[in-house]
Design a protein around this motif. Structure first.
Motif, PDB file in Angstrom:
ATOM      1  N   ASN A 260     114.012  67.950  -7.356  1.00  0.00           N
ATOM      2  CA  ASN A 260     112.623  67.566  -7.100  1.00  0.00           C
ATOM      3  C   ASN A 260     112.177  67.971  -5.696  1.00  0.00           C
ATOM      4  O   ASN A 260     111.046  68.423  -5.494  1.00  0.00           O
ATOM      5  CB  ASN A 260     112.449  66.060  -7.302  1.00  0.00           C
ATOM      6  N   PHE A 263     111.670  71.844  -5.622  1.00  0.00           N
ATOM      7  CA  PHE A 263     110.400  72.247  -6.232  1.00  0.00           C
ATOM      8  C   PHE A 263     109.246  71.987  -5.272  1.00  0.00           C
ATOM      9  O   PHE A 263     108.353  72.826  -5.109  1.00  0.00           O
ATOM     10  CB  PHE A 263     110.177  71.497  -7.549  1.00  0.00           C
ATOM     11  N   ALA A 264     109.251  70.821  -4.633  1.00  0.00           N
ATOM     12  CA  ALA A 264     108.165  70.478  -3.716  1.00  0.00           C
ATOM     13  C   ALA A 264     108.132  71.414  -2.515  1.00  0.00           C
ATOM     14  O   ALA A 264     107.059  71.827  -2.063  1.00  0.00           O
ATOM     15  CB  ALA A 264     108.316  69.025  -3.257  1.00  0.00           C
ATOM     16  N   GLY A 351     109.038  68.468 -12.352  1.00  0.00           N
ATOM     17  CA  GLY A 351     110.042  67.611 -11.734  1.00  0.00           C
ATOM     18  C   GLY A 351     110.896  67.004 -12.817  1.00  0.00           C
ATOM     19  O   GLY A 351     110.663  67.211 -14.013  1.00  0.00           O
ATOM     20  N   TYR A 367     104.659  68.289 -12.452  1.00  0.00           N
ATOM     21  CA  TYR A 367     104.583  68.130 -11.000  1.00  0.00           C
ATOM     22  C   TYR A 367     103.354  67.286 -10.692  1.00  0.00           C
ATOM     23  O   TYR A 367     102.312  67.433 -11.321  1.00  0.00           O
ATOM     24  CB  TYR A 367     104.475  69.484 -10.309  1.00  0.00           C
ATOM     25  N   GLN A 371     105.111  63.089  -6.715  1.00  0.00           N
ATOM     26  CA  GLN A 371     106.287  63.877  -6.334  1.00  0.00           C
ATOM     27  C   GLN A 371     106.067  64.554  -4.986  1.00  0.00           C
ATOM     28  O   GLN A 371     106.963  64.604  -4.144  1.00  0.00           O
ATOM     29  CB  GLN A 371     106.579  64.922  -7.412  1.00  0.00           C
ATOM     30  N   TYR A 375     108.109  63.832  -1.358  1.00  0.00           N
ATOM     31  CA  TYR A 375     108.677  64.915  -0.555  1.00  0.00           C
ATOM     32  C   TYR A 375     108.131  64.871   0.876  1.00  0.00           C
ATOM     33  O   TYR A 375     108.864  65.089   1.842  1.00  0.00           O
ATOM     34  CB  TYR A 375     108.354  66.258  -1.203  1.00  0.00           C
TER      35      TYR A 375
END
Length: 432
Positions: A260, A263-264, A351, A367, A371, A375
């Motif tokens: 996660n 990805f962020a 996510g 996403y 999320q 982050y």
């Protein structure tokens, strides 16, 4: 006579439960700053109801006062919110929706949301109601006037779903209320912009390395980022002793957390070169990327822009970013191959749920703002010396950079997917 309902308590992460539940009986359960907050949909959908009970977190209702026509459009509207908004934003919009419906209850005895002419007339009359109220508040110097724009927009969202039409058709039927204090996002100093990009790039590449080379069991791991002169420590997010569970489960949960975060981190990199809006990020699919196989052309990104009448626009990504993009696409495939997904595998950004209950499977989730905010909190603890930059400010900074280099609003407009007229008004501060 007020009666009880069969209440169903649902958290925003339980999308499937919410999508099939009977919304007049739903109480949304939110987690805000360590406290649990409850929101009862009965206080919106029933015109007559009691105060909310502290024990059950729900109100008693007069069943004959149920706003039946509102059930389906409100259900659809809120389902969209759960997929992309944080708990705090959900609470905010719930209150705005509730206030809009209270206004309608106070103005009308009968409300028709399904007959187009009546619905559009409702939108016009409610806008006039808001404008009159707004002019009264202006004389009293009330600061936040943006609420009137939000209330008008909420009704447009509801009516578009009730009529199964494009929201722009609703908005174009009458004037739009502007926010008195509306201001455009200011660009960031270019050095801060570059540091922010490099930090996010480093985070993504490091987490990608740890995950894909199976180094998760060796946490904590230390890395020195020479270009930023910062030491980054990737710690054990879920300590074995604290969780009182076995090592395999703990390692799996650490992997989910790092996926996660990765990805962020890449989302920030992607936004830094594409100038994309945050709302557009949430719906991008893998098929929206064009020219991926070309070695001489940059990548093109096609996306829908709500504020441009839901038109499909095209954004550009420089050729030199393609290497990092390909790294991300390989990482995305690695995630797909290691977890079983039941929905929306075509989403470019997503996510994974990280449930506390160890017997639950981790699920793919869209996403979301939530999320991204999680982050952001983690990023600020790791890089206190680097300014966090919201996606909206990344976009205005790119406008500033392109304007300073080209002195041409056509060039800036093409990069942002806007018209030159929008650039002149929205990004007039983009000067060197």
């Amino acid at each position: 006579m007020f009666v009880e309902r069969n209440i169903e308590y649902i958290s925003p992460e339980e999308i499937d439960r919410f999508s099939t539940a009977y919304i007049p009986n739903i109480v949304i359960k939110l987690n805000l700053s360590g406290s649990t907050i409850y929101l009862d949909f009965g206080t919106i959908l029933y015109k007559n109801h009691s105060t909310v009970s502290r024990k059950t977190h729900s109100a008693l209702v007069d069943q004959s006062s149920l706003f039946i026509e509102l059930i389906e459009p409100l259900h659809e509207y809120f389902l969209d919110m759960l997929k992309k908004y944080s708990h705090a934003s959900i609470k905010h919009y719930f209150k705005v929706i509730r206030n809009v419906v209270k206004d309608l209850y106070s103005i009308y005895d009968n409300i028709d949301l399904t007959e187009k002419n009546l619905a559009l007339n409702l939108y016009q009359e409610y806008t006039q109601f808001l404008m009159i109220d707004r002019s009264t508040k202006l004389k009293k110097s009330i600061a936040d006037m943006g609420i009137y724009n939000r209330k008008q927009n909420v009704l447009a969202e509801i009516l578009s779903r009730s009529l199964s039409t494009n929201i722009q058709e609703i908005k174009n039927s009458y004037i739009e209320i502007s926010s008195k204090h509306k201001s455009h996002n200011q660009p960031i100093v270019e050095d801060d912009f570059q540091s922010f990009f490099k930090a996010n790039e480093s985070i993504f590449l490091i987490l990608n390395l740890i995950l894909t080379t199976n180094m998760t069991s060796h946490l904590p791991l230390k890395f020195h980022l020479d270009h930023l002169n910062i030491q980054l420590i990737i710690e054990d997010f879920h300590n074995i002793q604290e969780q009182n569970t076995n090592q395999i489960i703990t390692i799996r949960r650490n992997k989910i957390k790092m996926i996660n975060l990765a990805f962020a981190a890449f989302v920030n990199c992607f936004a830094s070169v594409s100038a994309i809006n945050f709302s557009q990020l949430l719906t991008l699919t893998i098929d929206d990327l064009k020219n991926l196989d070309s070695s001489t052309k940059g990548v093109r990104v096609t996306t829908i822009k709500p504020r441009a009448g839901y038109k499909r626009i095209e954004l550009s990504i420089p050729l030199k970013f393609k290497k990092l993009l390909n790294e991300f696409l390989s990482f995305r495939n690695w995630v797909k191959n290691n977890f079983n997904f039941l929905q929306r595998e075509d989403l470019l950004f997503f996510g994974l749920s990280n449930p506390l209950a160890i017997n639950r499977e981790n699920e793919l989730i869209s996403y979301s703002e939530n999320q991204h905010n999680l982050y952001r909190k983690w990023f600020k603890t790791k890089f206190p010396e680097i300014n966090w930059i919201p996606v909206s400010n990344l976009r205005s900074t790119i406008a500033n950079i392109y304007h300073n280099e080209s002195k041409n609003t056509q060039v800036v407009a093409k990069k942002l997917g806007n018209t030159p007229q929008v650039i002149n008004t929205a990004y007039s501060e983009a000067t060197g």
